[in-house]
Scaffold this motif. Structure first.
Motif, PDB file in Angstrom:
ATOM      1  N   PRO A  83     -37.179   1.238 -15.174  1.00  0.00           N
ATOM      2  CA  PRO A  83     -38.224   1.469 -16.307  1.00  0.00           C
ATOM      3  C   PRO A  83     -38.551   3.085 -15.867  1.00  0.00           C
ATOM      4  N   LYS A  84     -38.867   4.073 -17.203  1.00  0.00           N
ATOM      5  CA  LYS A  84     -39.245   5.305 -16.864  1.00  0.00           C
ATOM      6  C   LYS A  84     -40.412   5.433 -16.167  1.00  0.00           C
ATOM      7  N   ASN A  85     -41.196   4.549 -16.205  1.00  0.00           N
ATOM      8  CA  ASN A  85     -42.413   4.821 -15.437  1.00  0.00           C
ATOM      9  C   ASN A  85     -42.561   4.296 -13.793  1.00  0.00           C
ATOM     10  N   MET A  86     -41.219   4.078 -13.606  1.00  0.00           N
ATOM     11  CA  MET A  86     -41.484   3.650 -12.005  1.00  0.00           C
ATOM     12  C   MET A  86     -41.638   4.854 -11.154  1.00  0.00           C
ATOM     13  N   PRO A  87     -42.506   4.705  -9.843  1.00  0.00           N
ATOM     14  CA  PRO A  87     -42.606   5.815  -9.406  1.00  0.00           C
ATOM     15  C   PRO A  87     -41.311   6.187  -8.602  1.00  0.00           C
ATOM     16  N   PHE A  88     -41.083   7.510  -8.428  1.00  0.00           N
ATOM     17  CA  PHE A  88     -40.107   8.301  -7.587  1.00  0.00           C
ATOM     18  C   PHE A  88     -38.905   7.693  -8.599  1.00  0.00           C
ATOM     19  N   TYR A  89     -39.050   7.870  -9.787  1.00  0.00           N
ATOM     20  CA  TYR A  89     -38.041   7.415 -10.843  1.00  0.00           C
ATOM     21  C   TYR A  89     -36.489   8.066 -10.426  1.00  0.00           C
ATOM     22  N   ALA A  90     -36.742   9.271 -10.359  1.00  0.00           N
ATOM     23  CA  ALA A  90     -35.336   9.888 -10.045  1.00  0.00           C
ATOM     24  C   ALA A  90     -34.614   9.667  -8.679  1.00  0.00           C
ATOM     25  N   ALA A  91     -35.443   9.421  -7.547  1.00  0.00           N
ATOM     26  CA  ALA A  91     -34.797   9.093  -6.417  1.00  0.00           C
ATOM     27  C   ALA A  91     -34.083   8.066  -6.236  1.00  0.00           C
ATOM     28  N   HIS A  92     -34.098   6.948  -7.108  1.00  0.00           N
ATOM     29  CA  HIS A  92     -33.537   5.706  -7.178  1.00  0.00           C
ATOM     30  C   HIS A  92     -31.939   6.070  -7.636  1.00  0.00           C
ATOM     31  N   PHE A  93     -31.717   7.181  -8.132  1.00  0.00           N
ATOM     32  CA  PHE A  93     -30.416   7.414  -8.411  1.00  0.00           C
ATOM     33  C   PHE A  93     -29.455   7.980  -6.857  1.00  0.00           C
ATOM     34  N   LYS A  94     -30.211   8.095  -5.943  1.00  0.00           N
ATOM     35  CA  LYS A  94     -29.546   8.259  -4.620  1.00  0.00           C
ATOM     36  C   LYS A  94     -28.426   7.134  -4.372  1.00  0.00           C
ATOM     37  N   LEU A  95     -28.512   6.016  -4.937  1.00  0.00           N
ATOM     38  CA  LEU A  95     -27.733   5.033  -4.907  1.00  0.00           C
ATOM     39  C   LEU A  95     -26.427   5.342  -5.475  1.00  0.00           C
ATOM     40  N   ASP A  96     -26.498   5.783  -6.772  1.00  0.00           N
ATOM     41  CA  ASP A  96     -25.409   6.007  -7.296  1.00  0.00           C
ATOM     42  C   ASP A  96     -24.614   7.581  -6.563  1.00  0.00           C
ATOM     43  N   LEU A  97     -25.333   8.394  -6.233  1.00  0.00           N
ATOM     44  CA  LEU A  97     -24.802   9.429  -5.577  1.00  0.00           C
ATOM     45  C   LEU A  97     -24.135   8.964  -4.034  1.00  0.00           C
ATOM     46  N   MET A  98     -24.739   8.058  -3.336  1.00  0.00           N
ATOM     47  CA  MET A  98     -24.310   7.537  -2.173  1.00  0.00           C
ATOM     48  C   MET A  98     -22.722   6.633  -2.620  1.00  0.00           C
ATOM     49  N   ASP A  99     -22.927   6.130  -3.649  1.00  0.00           N
ATOM     50  CA  ASP A  99     -21.646   5.210  -4.136  1.00  0.00           C
ATOM     51  C   ASP A  99     -20.424   6.362  -4.437  1.00  0.00           C
ATOM     52  N   GLN A 100     -20.839   7.347  -5.168  1.00  0.00           N
ATOM     53  CA  GLN A 100     -19.821   8.344  -5.519  1.00  0.00           C
ATOM     54  C   GLN A 100     -19.379   8.909  -4.126  1.00  0.00           C
ATOM     55  N   VAL A 101     -20.133   9.488  -3.289  1.00  0.00           N
ATOM     56  CA  VAL A 101     -19.683  10.262  -2.338  1.00  0.00           C
ATOM     57  C   VAL A 101     -18.839   9.366  -1.250  1.00  0.00           C
ATOM     58  N   ALA A 102     -19.181   8.012  -1.060  1.00  0.00           N
ATOM     59  CA  ALA A 102     -18.431   6.962  -0.368  1.00  0.00           C
ATOM     60  C   ALA A 102     -17.017   7.255  -0.828  1.00  0.00           C
ATOM     61  N   ALA A 103     -16.812   7.188  -2.164  1.00  0.00           N
ATOM     62  CA  ALA A 103     -15.356   7.037  -2.725  1.00  0.00           C
ATOM     63  C   ALA A 103     -14.580   8.329  -2.517  1.00  0.00           C
ATOM     64  N   SER A 104     -15.176   9.530  -2.332  1.00  0.00           N
ATOM     65  CA  SER A 104     -14.609  10.697  -2.578  1.00  0.00           C
ATOM     66  C   SER A 104     -14.464  11.487  -1.135  1.00  0.00           C
ATOM     67  N   LEU A 105     -15.191  11.152  -0.217  1.00  0.00           N
ATOM     68  CA  LEU A 105     -15.251  11.905   1.271  1.00  0.00           C
ATOM     69  C   LEU A 105     -14.077  11.535   2.033  1.00  0.00           C
ATOM     70  N   PRO A 106     -13.325  12.319   2.484  1.00  0.00           N
ATOM     71  CA  PRO A 106     -12.345  12.254   3.378  1.00  0.00           C
ATOM     72  C   PRO A 106     -12.740  11.590   4.996  1.00  0.00           C
ATOM     73  N   ASP A 107     -12.147  10.980   5.590  1.00  0.00           N
ATOM     74  CA  ASP A 107     -12.455   9.985   6.677  1.00  0.00           C
ATOM     75  C   ASP A 107     -12.934  10.936   7.852  1.00  0.00           C
ATOM     76  N   ASP A 108     -12.774  12.352   7.768  1.00  0.00           N
ATOM     77  CA  ASP A 108     -13.198  13.367   9.004  1.00  0.00           C
ATOM     78  C   ASP A 108     -14.482  13.894   8.567  1.00  0.00           C
ATOM     79  N   THR A 109     -15.246  13.515   7.534  1.00  0.00           N
ATOM     80  CA  THR A 109     -16.373  14.176   6.979  1.00  0.00           C
ATOM     81  C   THR A 109     -17.544  13.230   6.639  1.00  0.00           C
TER      82      THR A 109
END
Length: 324
Positions: A83-109
């Motif tokens: 919902p758009k009225n959820m407190p800290f709305y934008a911060a929830h999308f850190k989950l997508d960021l973490m998912d994206q980074v997990a798939a792209s980072l090399p093992d030494d980073t």
């Protein structure tokens, strides 16, 4: 082990602004990220990457800044809905960021996920980075701030509702700092997604909202199952500072690698106007903001005492009147 500093800037004018944001400019977080990137450059850390759903709009805010000072910008593949009225709305999308980074980072980073309203003051200690790399995760435990403020029973109840289990040693982790290897992220993200779904379905029962609720629940259960975790706050890798708050002496923050200023966004936006980050200038402005905050807190305490005195006086008059 290399580091990949990144921050989320999610733009949606239809969503409720963050509770700690007083600037209604949707690109204010980009300005703060410019300040963060300048401070990273100064201490020799890699360039910041802004992960965003609106890369073209974010890049517009770089105008007037020398290109060599620009952060990198990466498109966010946003998948979650809430919902758009959820407190800290934008911060929830850190989950997508973490998912994206997990798939792209090399093992030494390692991913170094930071909030935009932060500055780097000192390089991260190399031995701490090595410990976090060996453990897989370095997280910022802010239970000693959250439990007294909201009541430990309420905070623990929310964590266990989201996790749908009893936790051995419930802790609340701040969302402004997370250091993780790709392998650990690949364990954390699926757990956090499952808990996000429960968090959303149980949101009416929860006292606390935002990414910290379901990420903390996921970290707690992984630790219960044997995942090592380094608590980075004890090493002063990061400190959360509120102007005027007596939680810690302001001098303590000078020894932190990173300082988070959730209530000091305007200060960071002013700092971003300068080409280079200057710690002495930053500390001068922070001290002024802290003293002003102390004065505000004192005035509020005086006002509360006066209000209580007035109420007591009116109650006494009412009792005497009733007896008369």
């Amino acid at each position: 082990m290399k580091l990949f500093p990144c921050t989320l800037v999610y733009l949606d004018e239809d969503a409720a602004p963050g509770p700690n944001s007083t600037n209604r400019d949707p690109l204010s977080y980009v300005t703060q990220a410019l300040c963060l990137n300048n401070s990273l450059r100064r201490v020799g850390l890699p360039m910041l990457t802004i992960v965003t759903n609106a890369p073209e709009r974010v890049a517009q805010r770089f105008a007037g800044t020398p290109p060599e000072h620009w952060p990198a910008v990466t498109k966010l593949a946003a998948t979650i809905e809430l919902p758009k009225n959820m407190p800290f709305y934008a911060a929830h999308f850190k989950l997508d960021l973490m998912d994206q980074v997990a798939a792209s980072l090399p093992d030494d980073t390692m991913m170094l996920l930071l909030d935009a309203d932060m500055v780097a003051l000192l390089p991260l200690d190399r031995s701490l980075i090595d410990r976090c790399a060996e453990a897989g995760i370095g997280a910022f435990d802010i239970s000693d701030q959250v439990f007294p403020a909201y009541g430990s029973e309420s905070v623990v109840a929310d964590l266990e509702i989201v996790a749908d289990r009893r936790l051995r040693n419930p802790r609340w982790y701040g969302g402004e700092f997370l250091l993780a290897t790709p392998a650990s992220l690949r364990r954390l993200v699926p757990r956090a997604r499952a808990y996000y779904a429960r968090y959303l379905s149980e949101s009416a029962r929860l006292e606390h909202h935002g990414d910290e609720a379901f990420i903390s629940a996921a970290l707690n259960t992984l630790v219960d199952e044997g995942q090592p975790l380094v608590e980075v706050g004890a090493y002063q890798a990061v400190g959360r500072h509120w102007a005027g708050n007596n939680y810690r002496d302001v001098r303590w923050f000078r020894c932190c690698s990173f300082v988070h200023l959730p209530g000091g966004k305007a200060l960071l936006e002013r700092e971003a106007r300068f080409v280079d980050f200057a710690p002495d200038r930053f500390w001068r402005h922070l001290r002024v903001a802290h003293l002003r905050g102390r004065a505000r807190h004192a005035l509020k305490r005086i006002a509360r005492v006066l209000n209580c005195s007035r109420l007591a006086m009116w109650s006494a008059f009412a009792i005497r009147g009733a007896k008369g």
